[in-house]
Design a protein around this motif. Structure first.
Motif, mmCIF file in Angstrom:
data_model
loop_
_atom_site.group_PDB
_atom_site.id
_atom_site.type_symbol
_atom_site.label_atom_id
_atom_site.label_comp_id
_atom_site.label_asym_id
_atom_site.label_seq_id
_atom_site.Cartn_x
_atom_site.Cartn_y
_atom_site.Cartn_z
ATOM 1 N N GLN A 112 -2.456 15.058 -7.373
ATOM 2 C CA GLN A 112 -2.803 13.666 -7.115
ATOM 3 C C GLN A 112 -4.140 13.290 -7.723
ATOM 4 O O GLN A 112 -4.640 12.196 -7.502
ATOM 5 N N GLY A 113 -4.722 14.210 -8.460
ATOM 6 C CA GLY A 113 -5.915 13.872 -9.211
ATOM 7 C C GLY A 113 -7.226 14.204 -8.518
ATOM 8 O O GLY A 113 -8.278 13.778 -8.962
ATOM 9 N N VAL A 150 -2.092 18.001 1.962
ATOM 10 C CA VAL A 150 -1.985 16.646 1.416
ATOM 11 C C VAL A 150 -1.915 15.606 2.526
ATOM 12 O O VAL A 150 -1.713 14.431 2.263
ATOM 13 N N ASN A 167 -3.501 6.356 -10.317
ATOM 14 C CA ASN A 167 -3.210 7.744 -10.663
ATOM 15 C C ASN A 167 -1.707 8.000 -10.694
ATOM 16 O O ASN A 167 -1.176 8.610 -11.603
ATOM 17 N N ARG A 201 4.938 12.659 -0.446
ATOM 18 C CA ARG A 201 3.543 12.840 -0.128
ATOM 19 C C ARG A 201 3.297 12.592 1.359
ATOM 20 O O ARG A 201 2.398 13.166 1.957
ATOM 21 N N LYS A 202 4.112 11.705 1.940
ATOM 22 C CA LYS A 202 3.959 11.416 3.364
ATOM 23 C C LYS A 202 4.776 12.362 4.236
ATOM 24 O O LYS A 202 4.581 12.416 5.446
ATOM 25 N N VAL A 215 8.351 10.236 -5.018
ATOM 26 C CA VAL A 215 7.129 11.033 -5.103
ATOM 27 C C VAL A 215 6.176 10.661 -3.968
ATOM 28 O O VAL A 215 5.588 11.521 -3.316
ATOM 29 N N LEU A 216 6.050 9.342 -3.715
ATOM 30 C CA LEU A 216 5.177 8.903 -2.626
ATOM 31 C C LEU A 216 5.744 9.264 -1.268
ATOM 32 O O LEU A 216 5.009 9.595 -0.340
ATOM 33 N N ASP A 219 -0.644 3.948 -6.652
ATOM 34 C CA ASP A 219 -2.017 3.785 -7.060
ATOM 35 C C ASP A 219 -2.106 4.074 -8.554
ATOM 36 O O ASP A 219 -1.120 4.475 -9.171
ATOM 37 N N MET A 256 -1.421 3.728 2.310
ATOM 38 C CA MET A 256 -2.190 4.935 2.031
ATOM 39 C C MET A 256 -2.261 5.142 0.547
ATOM 40 O O MET A 256 -1.280 5.382 -0.116
ATOM 41 N N SER A 257 -3.409 4.910 0.016
ATOM 42 C CA SER A 257 -3.535 5.087 -1.417
ATOM 43 C C SER A 257 -4.336 6.331 -1.734
ATOM 44 O O SER A 257 -4.195 6.906 -2.788
ATOM 45 N N GLU A 304 0.821 -1.202 0.000
ATOM 46 C CA GLU A 304 0.000 0.000 0.000
ATOM 47 C C GLU A 304 0.858 1.256 0.000
ATOM 48 O O GLU A 304 0.545 2.249 -0.628
ATOM 49 N N ARG A 348 0.905 9.089 -13.646
ATOM 50 C CA ARG A 348 1.740 10.298 -13.562
ATOM 51 C C ARG A 348 3.199 9.971 -13.810
ATOM 52 O O ARG A 348 3.917 10.718 -14.470
#
Lengths: 319, 318, 272
Positions: free
Chosen positions: C132-133, C185, A18, C104-105, C100-101, A16, C1-2, A11, A22
Motif C-alpha cells: 500500500q506504499g 494492515v 496510491n 484490505r478491510k 483489492v480494497l 486513494d 478509510m484511505s 472514502e 497500483r
C-alpha cells in the motif's frame, strides 16, 4: 436497509492515489505480459510458417528421386542428403539406444554412492557439451584414423550425443515408477534382475521409449557434429564408409550459398527435416502423453533434457 | 529371464543360488557398460581435446592466445576476439530472452484459460525441438532482410550515418539465439511457477494485493532460483550454439572497433571452428582444439553452477 | 478509510462501545462453481467484535462461505455468487467496489500457515503495508513490534526479525506470524479458515487464546472442524449443512439447546 445498501461511500470504495496507480500498473502489466507472449510467439510461428511456405514453393518430385549436382542443373534433388541422414541416424541409434538404456539402468539400480555421483556429473556435462566439440573430437578419433570422412563417423558423433541423453532420461523414467512395484516384485519372490526386467522396466517402457524417440528427434536435427565427420557430397552414399551430405549440413551449405536454386532446395530440406523432427516429437507427445495409461511418463522433462541440455534434475521416487 | 537359460548349465543345487547368480550376471553386465561407457566417453573427450591442443598450448602458452590478433598466414592465433564474440552474443541473447520469457510465462500462468494453457505449453515445448540450422536459415532469408529494412534502417537514420552496414552482425546473432532459447526458458520457468503453492497467492491477495503484485511478489519472487537456473542453462546452450550463430554473425575475425559496437560482424568460438576447421592443419588445427577446450570449460562452468543451484533448490523444497 | 492509521495504541483503544453493532450482513448469498450451487441463499448478521464460529460437516460450504466474504471465491475459475454482502452498510459486491480494497478491510488466515518463503519475518508482517506504499522505516518498525507483540511472537523472534525467513519458524509460530501479517494492515474483519487444523494441541491453545484477544479489536469469523473449539472460543456459532444455514445463534444456546434436530444430531456426533 435496502436504501442503505445502495449508497456509495466515496472514502470506502474509491481508490486513494496510491491504489489508483497500483490498479493502473496492474492493468498495464496485463498488456505488457500479453505483448511479451506475442513477441515470443510471433518469431516462433513465423519460422514454422516460412519453412512451410518456402518448402512447399520449392518442392518438386525430383526432390525425392535425384541426388545433388551443379547449382545450374535444374534436375537435382535431396535424395543424397536424405540417405545420408538415414544412415547417420540409424548408425547412431544402433550404438546409442542400447548403450544409453543400459547406462540409464545402471545409474538407477546401482548408481548410488560417491563414485556414481561423479559419474552422473560426467554424464550431465556430456549432455551439455557443445555439439561442435563432439564433431571435432570424433573427427580426430575416427576420421583421422580411418583416413576419410564417412557416414560411420557421423553416426558415431551422433551416438556420442545420444547416449548421455538416453541414459539420463532412462534413469529418470525408471525412477518415476513407484517403489511399491519394486516391492511387489520382491514380495512375489522375484530377484532384483527379474523385478527389474519383468516389472519395473516394462512399467517404465513408455517413458524410456519417449526418451529414445526424443533423443532421435534431437540428433536428426544436429548439424555441427556432422560438418567434419559425414562431411558433404553431392552423390548418394553407397555404404557406411562413404562421405555423404545430410539434410542439416545441406541446409547450411545450400543456405549460405549464393545460388538461388540451392537456396530453394535448402528450404525444401528444412521443411522435410522439420516434418520429421517435429513429427517425432509430436507423435511422442500424443502417444505417450501424460494422460495416458502410465501417469509417470514426463514428456516435458525429457524434452528439456533432449533439447535444452537441461540436466541435474532428479525427481524423487514416488512412495 | 534372459539369464534363466544359463541356470541349468551352472548346476546349482541350492534352491536359492540360481536367483543370486541371475542378479550377479545382471549386475556385472549392466555395471560394465554403465560405468565403463561414460568413463570411456569422458576420457575420449578430454584426452582428444587436450592432446590435440597440446601443440598450440606449448607453442603459445597463455600470452600467445590472450590477444586479438588472428592471422593464419602470420601464425598469430589470439582468441580474445572469439571469446568476446561468444560472451557478447550469449549476453545479448539472455538480456532479450529472459525478460520476455518471464513476463510471457506470467501471462500464460495468469491469464491464458486452462483449456488453452496446456496446449500452448505443449506447442512451446515441441518448438524447443526446431533444429538450430533452421533458425540460421530463417535468420539469413527472413530476419536479416527484415531488420535491414526496419530496425537497422531506423538506427542508421537516427545516427545520420551508415553505422550499420551489414545485417550479418553480432546483435543479429544474439537475437537469433534469444529466439532459439526462449522455448526452453519458458518451459523451465513455467515448471517453476507450477510449484508455487496456491495458498501463498491467496495470502497476498487476501492482504489486498493486485494480480500483478501477486505475480511479482509471489509467483516470480518465490521462483527466483528456478529463473536463475534457467538463465544458467540457457546461457550454456547459447554459448555452445554453432549453426544459428555461424549463419548470421558475418564471420569476421577482426575485433570490433569500438568494442561496444555490436552491429558489426564478429565470430564466436563455435563459428570459428565451423568456419576454419575444414581447412586447418598444423598449429591452426591445434589452436582450434584449444579454442574448443576453452569453450568446453566455459560452458561446463555455467552448467555446473546451474546444476548446483538446482540441486540446492530441490533439497530446499523437500 | 484511505490510510491506515499508524498508531501503536490502536489495538486497545478501539471501540468496546461498539459492541452490539452489526458489522457485516450477508443477504441471500448463493455461491456457484460453474452451474453447481454450493451455498443456497444464506443470510446472517455478524456483530462487531464478536467471534463467530462456522461449523458443519466437510463439504458443507464452510470454506466457500468465508471465501466469498473477502472475494477470494471469485478467483476460482467458473466461481460466482449471487446476493449481497454488506460491510458497514456498503455492498462489497457492488460493481463500484474494488476487491483489492475489500480485502484490505477483510483479512484472512488460512488453514495451513503460509508465510512467504522469500521474505524475512519482518517483511512478512509488513507485506500488505508495503504494497500500500508505506515505506517509512520507523513506522513500519513500530507496527512490526506492536503486531508481533499482539500475537505473542515478539519475544520469540525479536532477534531474528531480519535474519530468519518466515518459513524457518515452527508451525504454531508460522500461524501466529500469518495472523500478524493479516492484522498489520488493520482490517475490520478477520476470517480464519480452520486456523488450527494443522497445528499441535499446545499451539492450538495459543491460537485460541489469541482469537479471543483479537475479538477485542476485530470481528472474527472462523471456520472450524472442531466443535469443542467452537464452544470454547466463539460468541456465536453458525451451523451449515449441505450449503444451507441450519442454525445460527449464541454459542451457548446452540450447543445446549439447539432449535433444529439436525444441529442436535451434528453436535452430539451422530453424523459428520
Amino acid at each position: 436497509m435496502a436504501e442503505r445498501n445502495q449508497k456509495i461511500n466515496p472514502e470506502f470504495f474509491q481508490s486513494d492515489r496510491n491504489l489508483r496507480f497500483r490498479l493502473f500498473k496492474d492493468k498495464l502489466m496485463f498488456y505488457v505480459t500479453g505483448l511479451c507472449l506475442l513477441l515470443i510467439l510471433v518469431p516462433i510461428f513465423g519460422i514454422l510458417f516460412e519453412v512451410f511456405i518456402n518448402g512447399i514453393i520449392g518442392f518438386t518430385p525430383d526432390v525425392f528421386t535425384k541426388a545433388g549436382g551443379s547449382p545450374l542443373d535444374p534436375n537435382t534433388g535431396l535424395l543424397h542428403a536424405m540417405m545420408g541422414t538415414f544412415y547417420v541416424s540409424v548408425i547412431a541409434s544402433f550404438f546409442g539406444i542400447p548403450l544409453g538404456i543400459i547406462t540409464g539402468i545402471y545409474l538407477e539400480y546401482y548408481g548410488k554412492g560417491f563414485f556414481s555421483n561423479i559419474l552422473r556429473v560426467g554424464i550431465d556435462s556430456m549432455v551439455a557439451i557443445p555439439t561442435i566439440i563432439t564433431g571435432i573430437v570424433v573427427f580426430a578419433l575416427i576420421v583421422l584414423s580411418m583416413g576419410s570422412f564417412s557416414v560411420l563417423a557421423g553416426g558415431i558423433a551422433l551416438a556420442f550425443i545420444m547416449i548421455p541423453i538416453i541414459a539420463k532420461t532412462t534413469e529418470e523414467m525408471i525412477r518415476l515408477v513407484p517403489q511399491l512395484y519394486d516391492e511387489a516384485g520382491y514380495a512375489l519372490g522375484l530377484s532384483e534382475s527379474q523385478t527389474a526386467f519383468s516389472i519395473v522396466i516394462p512399467l517404465a517402457s513408455r517413458g524410456i521409449a519417449s526418451g529414445v524417440l526424443l533423443a532421435f528427434a534431437r540428433i536428426i536435427g544436429e548439424t555441427a557434429p556432422l560438418l567434419f565427420t559425414a562431411f558433404f557430397s553431392q552423390s548418394v552414399p553407397n555404404n557406411i564408409l562413404d562421405v555423404s551430405a545430410t539434410l542439416t549440413v545441406l541446409i547450411y551449405q545450400y543456405g549460405i550459398s549464393p545460388f538461388e536454386a540451392w537456396n530453394r532446395l535448402a528450404w525444401v530440406a528444412a521443411l522435410l527435416l522439420m516434418l520429421m523432427n517435429l513429427g517425432v516429437i509430436f507423435i511422442t507427445r500424443v502417444i505417450f502423453s501424460e494422460n495416458g495409461v502410465r501417469p509417470w511418463t514426463r514428456i516435458a522433462e525429457i524434452i528439456k533434457i533432449a533439447f535444452g541440455g537441461v540436466i541435474g534434475e532428479e525427481s524423487a521416487k514416488e512412495e | 529371464m534372459v539369464f534363466e537359460d544359463s541356470e541349468p548349465d551352472l548346476k546349482v543345487t541350492s534352491p536359492f543360488a540360481g536367483v543370486v547368480i541371475n542378479d550377479y550376471i545382471f549386475k556385472i553386465g549392466v555395471s560394465l557398460i554403465g560405468v565403463g561407457l561414460p568413463l570411456v566417453m569422458l576420457y575420449l573427450y578430454l584426452n582428444t581435446l587436450i592432446n590435440s591442443s597440446m601443440n598450440s598450448i606449448t607453442t603459445f602458452g597463455i600470452g600467445g592466445i590472450l590477444n586479438t590478433d588472428w592471422s593464419v598466414i602470420q601464425g598469430k592465433f589470439g582468441l580474445i576476439t572469439f571469446i568476446y564474440g561468444t560472451l557478447v552474443t550469449s549476453a545479448i541473447a539472455i538480456l532479450i530472452a529472459l525478460p520476455l520469457s518471464v513476463l510471457a510465462s506470467v501471462f500464460i500462468y495468469e491469464f491464458v484459460p486452462p483449456e488453452f494453457k496446456s496446449s500452448l505449453r505443449s506447442i512451446i515445448d515441441v518448438l524447443a525441438g526446431i533444429p538450430s540450422v533452421i533458425y540460421g536459415l530463417w535468420g539469413i532469408f527472413i530476419l536479416i532482410p527484415f531488420l535491414n529494412s526496419t530496425l537497422y534502417r531506423f538506427i542508421n537514420s537516427l545516427s545520420g550515418s551508415e553505422a550499420i552496414t551489414v545485417g550479418y552482425n553480432m546483435f543479429t546473432a544474439g537475437l537469433v539465439l534469444a529466439i532459439m532459447i526462449i522455448p526452453i526458458l519458458v518451459n523451465i520457468i513455467m515448471e517453476g511457477f507450477d510449484t508455487v503453492p496456491k495458498t501463498l497467492r491467496e495470502a497476498l491477495t487476501g492482504l489486498g494485493a493486485t494480480r500483478w503484485e501477486v505475480s511479482k511478489t509471489v509467483t516470480i519472487g518465490t521462483t527466483k532460483a528456478t529463473i536463475f537456473t534457467a538463465v544458467m542453462l540457457g546461457l550454456g546452450r547459447a554459448l555452445g550454439e554453432t549453426m544459428a550463430v555461424t549463419m548470421v554473425i558475418g564471420n569476421s575475425n577482426v575485433f570490433p572497433n569500438p568494442f561496444y559496437n555490436l552491429f558489426v560482424p564478429g565470430q564466436t568460438i563455435s563459428s570459428l571452428i565451423a568456419n576454419e576447421f575444414g581447412e586447418a592443419s598444423g598449429l591452426q588445427y591445434s589452436i582450434l582444439f584449444e579454442a574448443a577446450l576453452v569453450l568446453f570449460v566455459v560452458t561446463t562452468f555455467f552448467n555446473i553452477i546451474g546444476i548446483i543451484v538446482l540441486r540446492k533448490l530441490k533439497g530446499a523444497t523437500k | 478509510m484511505s490510510e491506515i492509521k499508524i498508531d501503536s495504541s490502536v489495538f486497545s483503544e478501539k471501540k468496546s462501545s461498539n459492541k452490539g453493532n452489526i458489522k457485516l450482513q450477508v443477504e441471500d448469498l448463493k455461491a456457484f462453481y460453474g452451474k453447481k450451487e454450493v451455498l443456497h441463499g444464506i443470510s446472517a448478521d455478524f456483530v462487531e467484535n464478536e467471534i463467530t464460529a462456522i461449523i458443519g460437516p466437510s463439504g458443507c460450504g464452510k470454506s466457500t462461505f468465508i471465501r466469498t466474504i473477502n472475494r477470494l471465491h471469485e478467483l476460482t475459475r467458473g466461481a460466482k455468487i449471487e446476493g449481497k454482502i454488506v460491510l458497514d452498510g456498503y455492498d462489497i459486491y457492488d460493481p463500484s467496489a474494488n476487491p483489492v480494497l475489500v480485502r484490505r478491510k477483510i483479512g484472512m488466515v488460512f488453514q495451513k500457515p503460509n508465510p512467504f518463503p522469500n521474505m524475512s519475518i519482518y517483511n512478512n508482517v509488513v507485506a500488505g503495508l508495503k504494497l500500500q506504499g508505506h515505506s517509512n522505516g520507523t513506522e513500519l518498525d513500530e507496527i512490526v513490534n506492536t503486531t508481533l507483540e499482539k500475537v505473542g511472537l515478539l519475544e520469540e523472534v525479536e532477534e531474528d526479525l531480519h535474519r530468519k525467513k518466515g518459513t524457518d519458524l515452527s508451525g504454531g509460530q508460522q500461524q501466529r506470524l500469518c495472523i500478524a501479517r493479516a492484522i498489520a494492515v488493520r482490517p475490520d474483519i478477520i476470517l480464519m479458515d480452520e486456523p488450527t487444523a494443522s497445528l499441535d494441541p499446545s499451539s492450538t491453545l495459543i491460537i485460541e487464546d489469541l482469537m479471543k484477544d483479537l475479538s477485542k479489536d476485530f470481528t472474527v469469523i472462523a471456520v472450524t472442524h472442531n466443535m469443542q473449539q467452537a464452544a470454547r472460543v466463539s460468541d456465536k456459532t453458525m451451523f451449515l449443512f449441505n450449503g444451507d444455514l441450519i442454525e445460527f445463534g449464541a454459542t451457548r444456546k446452540l450447543f445446549e439447546k439447539p432449535d433444529n434436530h439436525l444441529t442436535e444430531q451434528y453436535i452430539t456426533g451422530r453424523f459428520g
